[in-house]
Design a protein around this motif. Structure first.
Motif, PDB file in Angstrom:
ATOM      1  N   PHE A 281       0.817  -1.434  -0.131  1.00 52.57           N
ATOM      2  CA  PHE A 281      -0.184  -0.051  -0.081  1.00 52.57           C
ATOM      3  C   PHE A 281       0.971   1.415   0.188  1.00 52.57           C
ATOM      4  O   PHE A 281       0.221   2.328   0.154  1.00 52.57           O
ATOM      5  CB  PHE A 281      -0.841  -0.107   1.060  1.00 52.57           C
ATOM      6  N   SER A 282       2.314   1.260  -0.232  1.00 53.60           N
ATOM      7  CA  SER A 282       3.049   2.197  -0.202  1.00 53.60           C
ATOM      8  C   SER A 282       4.040   2.183  -1.300  1.00 53.60           C
ATOM      9  O   SER A 282       4.437   1.141  -1.753  1.00 53.60           O
ATOM     10  CB  SER A 282       3.502   2.684   1.220  1.00 53.60           C
ATOM     11  N   GLY A 283       4.837   3.347  -1.448  1.00 48.02           N
ATOM     12  CA  GLY A 283       6.152   3.310  -2.454  1.00 48.02           C
ATOM     13  C   GLY A 283       7.266   2.845  -1.897  1.00 48.02           C
ATOM     14  O   GLY A 283       8.275   3.001  -2.608  1.00 48.02           O
TER      15      GLY A 283
ATOM     16  N   GLY B 162      -3.173  11.216   8.211  1.00 48.47           N
ATOM     17  CA  GLY B 162      -3.173  11.715   6.863  1.00 48.47           C
ATOM     18  C   GLY B 162      -2.991  11.112   5.528  1.00 48.47           C
ATOM     19  O   GLY B 162      -3.162  10.969   4.526  1.00 48.47           O
ATOM     20  N   SER B 163      -2.026   9.760   6.167  1.00 51.06           N
ATOM     21  CA  SER B 163      -1.558   8.965   5.082  1.00 51.06           C
ATOM     22  C   SER B 163      -2.666   7.869   4.624  1.00 51.06           C
ATOM     23  O   SER B 163      -3.303   7.138   5.492  1.00 51.06           O
ATOM     24  CB  SER B 163      -0.275   8.319   5.326  1.00 51.06           C
ATOM     25  N   LEU B 164      -2.529   7.624   3.274  1.00 50.66           N
ATOM     26  CA  LEU B 164      -3.708   6.568   2.761  1.00 50.66           C
ATOM     27  C   LEU B 164      -3.066   5.660   2.071  1.00 50.66           C
ATOM     28  O   LEU B 164      -1.986   5.745   1.292  1.00 50.66           O
ATOM     29  CB  LEU B 164      -4.873   7.374   1.969  1.00 50.66           C
ATOM     30  N   PRO B 165      -3.748   4.341   2.084  1.00 51.67           N
ATOM     31  CA  PRO B 165      -3.165   3.469   1.220  1.00 51.67           C
ATOM     32  C   PRO B 165      -3.547   3.598  -0.340  1.00 51.67           C
ATOM     33  O   PRO B 165      -4.379   3.999  -0.621  1.00 51.67           O
ATOM     34  CB  PRO B 165      -3.777   2.017   1.960  1.00 51.67           C
ATOM     35  N   ALA B 166      -2.425   3.031  -1.323  1.00 47.69           N
ATOM     36  CA  ALA B 166      -2.814   2.742  -2.691  1.00 47.69           C
ATOM     37  C   ALA B 166      -2.470   1.350  -3.013  1.00 47.69           C
ATOM     38  O   ALA B 166      -1.123   0.982  -2.832  1.00 47.69           O
ATOM     39  CB  ALA B 166      -1.910   3.897  -3.360  1.00 47.69           C
ATOM     40  N   VAL B 167      -3.179   0.718  -3.547  1.00 50.07           N
ATOM     41  CA  VAL B 167      -2.720  -0.866  -3.843  1.00 50.07           C
ATOM     42  C   VAL B 167      -1.801  -0.906  -5.053  1.00 50.07           C
ATOM     43  O   VAL B 167      -1.572  -0.296  -5.939  1.00 50.07           O
ATOM     44  CB  VAL B 167      -4.015  -1.628  -4.316  1.00 50.07           C
ATOM     45  N   ASN B 168      -0.851  -1.895  -4.700  1.00 52.58           N
ATOM     46  CA  ASN B 168       0.317  -2.290  -5.765  1.00 52.58           C
ATOM     47  C   ASN B 168      -0.208  -3.030  -6.640  1.00 52.58           C
ATOM     48  O   ASN B 168      -0.462  -4.465  -6.434  1.00 52.58           O
ATOM     49  CB  ASN B 168       1.420  -2.722  -4.782  1.00 52.58           C
ATOM     50  N   ALA B 169      -0.441  -2.570  -7.831  1.00 51.29           N
ATOM     51  CA  ALA B 169      -0.970  -3.597  -8.932  1.00 51.29           C
ATOM     52  C   ALA B 169      -0.060  -4.820  -9.472  1.00 51.29           C
ATOM     53  O   ALA B 169      -0.519  -5.911  -9.516  1.00 51.29           O
ATOM     54  CB  ALA B 169      -1.225  -2.718 -10.230  1.00 51.29           C
ATOM     55  N   ARG B 170       1.125  -4.542  -9.150  1.00 52.55           N
ATOM     56  CA  ARG B 170       2.279  -5.653  -9.388  1.00 52.55           C
ATOM     57  C   ARG B 170       1.859  -6.742  -8.385  1.00 52.55           C
ATOM     58  O   ARG B 170       2.031  -7.818  -8.799  1.00 52.55           O
ATOM     59  CB  ARG B 170       3.653  -5.219  -9.394  1.00 52.55           C
TER      60      ARG B 170
ATOM     61  N   ASN C 246      13.385   1.795   5.408  1.00 47.19           N
ATOM     62  CA  ASN C 246      12.427   1.764   4.201  1.00 47.19           C
ATOM     63  C   ASN C 246      10.939   1.981   4.752  1.00 47.19           C
ATOM     64  O   ASN C 246      10.286   0.984   4.721  1.00 47.19           O
ATOM     65  CB  ASN C 246      12.615   0.577   3.441  1.00 47.19           C
ATOM     66  N   VAL C 247      10.380   2.965   5.396  1.00 46.94           N
ATOM     67  CA  VAL C 247       9.295   3.336   5.745  1.00 46.94           C
ATOM     68  C   VAL C 247       8.536   4.434   5.149  1.00 46.94           C
ATOM     69  O   VAL C 247       9.098   5.657   5.226  1.00 46.94           O
ATOM     70  CB  VAL C 247       9.373   3.622   7.408  1.00 46.94           C
ATOM     71  N   ALA C 248       7.444   4.199   4.590  1.00 50.39           N
ATOM     72  CA  ALA C 248       6.604   5.441   3.960  1.00 50.39           C
ATOM     73  C   ALA C 248       5.856   5.871   5.188  1.00 50.39           C
ATOM     74  O   ALA C 248       5.455   5.153   6.139  1.00 50.39           O
ATOM     75  CB  ALA C 248       5.814   4.832   2.827  1.00 50.39           C
ATOM     76  N   PRO C 249       5.163   7.067   5.081  1.00 52.01           N
ATOM     77  CA  PRO C 249       4.331   7.428   6.042  1.00 52.01           C
ATOM     78  C   PRO C 249       3.168   6.845   6.302  1.00 52.01           C
ATOM     79  O   PRO C 249       2.811   6.510   7.560  1.00 52.01           O
ATOM     80  CB  PRO C 249       3.549   8.993   5.316  1.00 52.01           C
ATOM     81  N   PHE C 250       2.684   5.887   5.117  1.00 52.52           N
ATOM     82  CA  PHE C 250       1.427   5.049   5.691  1.00 52.52           C
ATOM     83  C   PHE C 250       1.983   3.993   6.306  1.00 52.52           C
ATOM     84  O   PHE C 250       1.275   3.308   7.233  1.00 52.52           O
ATOM     85  CB  PHE C 250       0.705   4.435   4.348  1.00 52.52           C
ATOM     86  N   ASP C 251       3.049   3.353   6.231  1.00 50.58           N
ATOM     87  CA  ASP C 251       3.623   2.184   6.788  1.00 50.58           C
ATOM     88  C   ASP C 251       3.798   2.395   8.511  1.00 50.58           C
ATOM     89  O   ASP C 251       3.706   1.534   9.329  1.00 50.58           O
ATOM     90  CB  ASP C 251       5.155   1.934   6.445  1.00 50.58           C
ATOM     91  N   ALA C 252       4.113   3.696   8.660  1.00 50.85           N
ATOM     92  CA  ALA C 252       4.170   4.221   9.904  1.00 50.85           C
ATOM     93  C   ALA C 252       2.737   4.593  10.730  1.00 50.85           C
ATOM     94  O   ALA C 252       2.870   5.069  11.853  1.00 50.85           O
ATOM     95  CB  ALA C 252       5.309   5.160  10.163  1.00 50.85           C
TER      96      ALA C 252
END
Length: 530
Positions: free
Chosen positions: A92-94, A116-124, A106-112
């Motif tokens: 759910f993050s880049g 305000g951070s939102l998930p985005a599905v990884n198509a791969r 290797n921690v994105a705002p959503f991982d932590a």
């Protein structure tokens, strides 16, 4: 609870009718409450034989290997496998998915779980999960959705895990599991293991307890893509459970879905163990042993649960439904929580993610790209090429090896047919591909760590040319076997010994015609045949 008490009463009545077993019950009853009799010592060595995978403390391989007073019990095992998908970024993050990086690098705002951070599905990641589903013969869903699984732990910053409890990405499927040491024609036994569901979920971080009592948290792994595979309770005993997990690992690697390294935590296994009478009567609840990180630990945990649960049943006690952990240092399981303390996860639809919809054209493309699974390829090679099951499984272990062997064998047959010579034997071609060719590739330094030996070969050592070389060797062998004809078949003159040097030159990039290479290396004339 009532059914458990009734089963216990039935068991006591059945055992009391036989004096020998009544004596066993009396002996067991004299043990301190909660104690477990040690398993009987085995007279056979547990060390592995050279050239064979070591056995995993099997409890069901044969009646002669089972303790005599346990013959009436059958161990029933189901698996829950958690495999990290090999996508470059998290579900759910880049943020990158890298093992061994500095803590919390290797921690994105959503991982932590930052506000305000939102998930985005990884198509791969979705594509790779669907690929695994198709390979297992599952019904891959065109529409799936995510849920929140609520529980609190230091390495779960959101306070919930995003998973697919209600609408998973794939349902059904199966996998053939081969167990060594069974009394079959080829020394193995096949067990069809049904798959109930396959679902996507995000991984947790890792927590490290300090001697001071503090807990340190590393969120590098948090949010990585996990695929959970839940199987039916089709396995019987420790050996089958370990073999099934090993088979899943090979399939995941074969498909390129992930690396499935248990020592790195990218594949973890939970086992559900219960027991039933061999006459079919179900006795006792199942117990789940969590987070097993090696095939040996899987086998040892199942073997210990067999000993522990049967001891309870023979004393007329109930096997309580529990979640347990396994300590490899002592080889025993311990209670994490009882049935009464099972967590209420309060599953709820994930409000920040829409359903995952895979278009029919995309589903067809994913299904078409799935290679033949090792078990299917091995069965085909045994049936159509006449290979032994052991040699067929060696060829089928890697997709590039299967494709190379098929092309090489076909090229040899075509060359022999065109020149009227004896076709190369399929078993000889297989041994050359898995032995001589792989050895030449490694000696030339063309393999990369973790890669397939036959991937990226130069054109000079392509399957068609190697097939021709082996057809020439077969032609020379047929001439040696029938010297009375007085004729020299086309392409003759290259022996097996010579072919090894010719093959090494081809692997090193020599693209000249095979007769020219052989003549330069050994002198004399070799029939060109063209």
């Amino acid at each position: 609870a009532r059914s458990c008490r009734e089963a216990s009463r039935m068991l006591r009545r059945a055992l009391a009718s036989r004096s020998s077993e009544a004596a066993i019950i009396s002996t067991r009853a004299s043990l301190p409450r909660g104690s477990i009799p040690p398993p009987p010592a085995s007279s056979s060595s547990s060390s592995s034989r050279e050239g064979r995978r070591p056995r995993f403390f099997s409890t069901t391989t044969s009646s002669s290997e089972r303790p005599g007073d346990d013959d009436e019990w059958e161990t029933v095992v189901g698996l829950e496998l958690h495999v990290q998908i090999g996508a470059k970024t998290k579900l759910f993050s880049g943020a990158e998915r890298l093992y061994g990086a500095e803590a919390n690098a290797n921690v994105a705002p959503f991982d932590a779980a930052l506000p305000g951070s939102l998930p985005a599905v990884n198509a791969r990641a979705v594509e790779l999960a669907a690929r695994l589903g198709f390979a297992l013969g599952a019904d891959v869903q065109s529409r799936s959705s995510f849920d929140r699984k609520h529980y609190h732990y230091p390495d779960l910053p959101h306070g919930y895990q995003i998973t697919q409890q209600r609408s998973p990405i794939a349902l059904g499927g199966s996998l053939d599991v081969f167990v060594d040491g069974e009394k079959e024609k080829d020394g193995t036994k096949r067990r069809k293991l049904r798959v109930e569901r396959l679902q996507l979920e995000m991984d947790t971080g890792k927590s490290f307890k300090q001697s001071s009592g503090a807990t340190l948290v590393d969120l590098n792994r948090a949010g990585s893509t996990l695929v959970e595979i839940v199987t039916a309770p089709d396995l019987r005993g420790a050996e089958e459970a370990a073999s099934a997990a090993e088979t899943f690992q090979r399939v995941v690697r074969f498909l390129g879905v992930g690396d499935a390294n248990m020592e790195e935590g990218s594949m973890r296994v939970d086992v559900n163990v219960s027991h039933k009478r061999r006459d079919g009567a179900v006795v006792g609840e199942r117990c789940e042993v969590k987070n097993l990180n090696s095939f040996r630990s899987i086998a040892r945990a199942v073997a210990h649960e067999r000993t522990r649960q049967i001891a309870l049943l023979k004393r007329g006690q109930c096997v309580r439904r529990q979640t347990r952990s396994f300590d490899p240092a002592v080889g025993a399981t311990a209670v994490l929580r009882d049935k009464e303390a099972l967590l209420d996860y309060r599953f709820a639809p994930e409000p920040d993610l829409p359903p995952v919809v895979i278009e029919p054209a995309a589903l067809r493309a994913i299904a078409a790209a799935v290679p033949e699974l090792p078990s299917s390829a091995a069965a085909r090679l045994t049936r159509t090429r006449g290979l032994t099951p052991k040699l067929a499984r060696a060829i089928a272990s890697k997709p590039w090896t299967v494709a190379y062997f098929d092309a090489c064998a076909d090229a040899g047959i075509e060359w022999a047919s065109r020149h009227g010579t004896k076709e190369p034997n399929a078993a000889d071609v297989a041994n050359w591909v898995t032995g001589v060719l792989v050895g030449a590739v490694k000696k030339a330094g063309l393999t990369r760590k973790g890669g397939e030996p036959l991937r990226g070969l130069p054109e000079s050592a392509g399957a068609a040319r190697v097939g021709e070389l082996l057809a020439r060797v077969s032609a020379s062998a047929s001439l040696e076997g029938d010297a009375s004809t007085g004729t020299s078949p086309v392409g003759a003159g290259i022996t097996a010994r010579m072919a090894k040097s010719v093959l090494a030159a081809m692997v090193s990039g020599d693209s000249r015609p095979i007769p020219e290479i052989a003549t330069e290396l050994f002198g004399g004339d070799v029939e060109d045949g063209e």
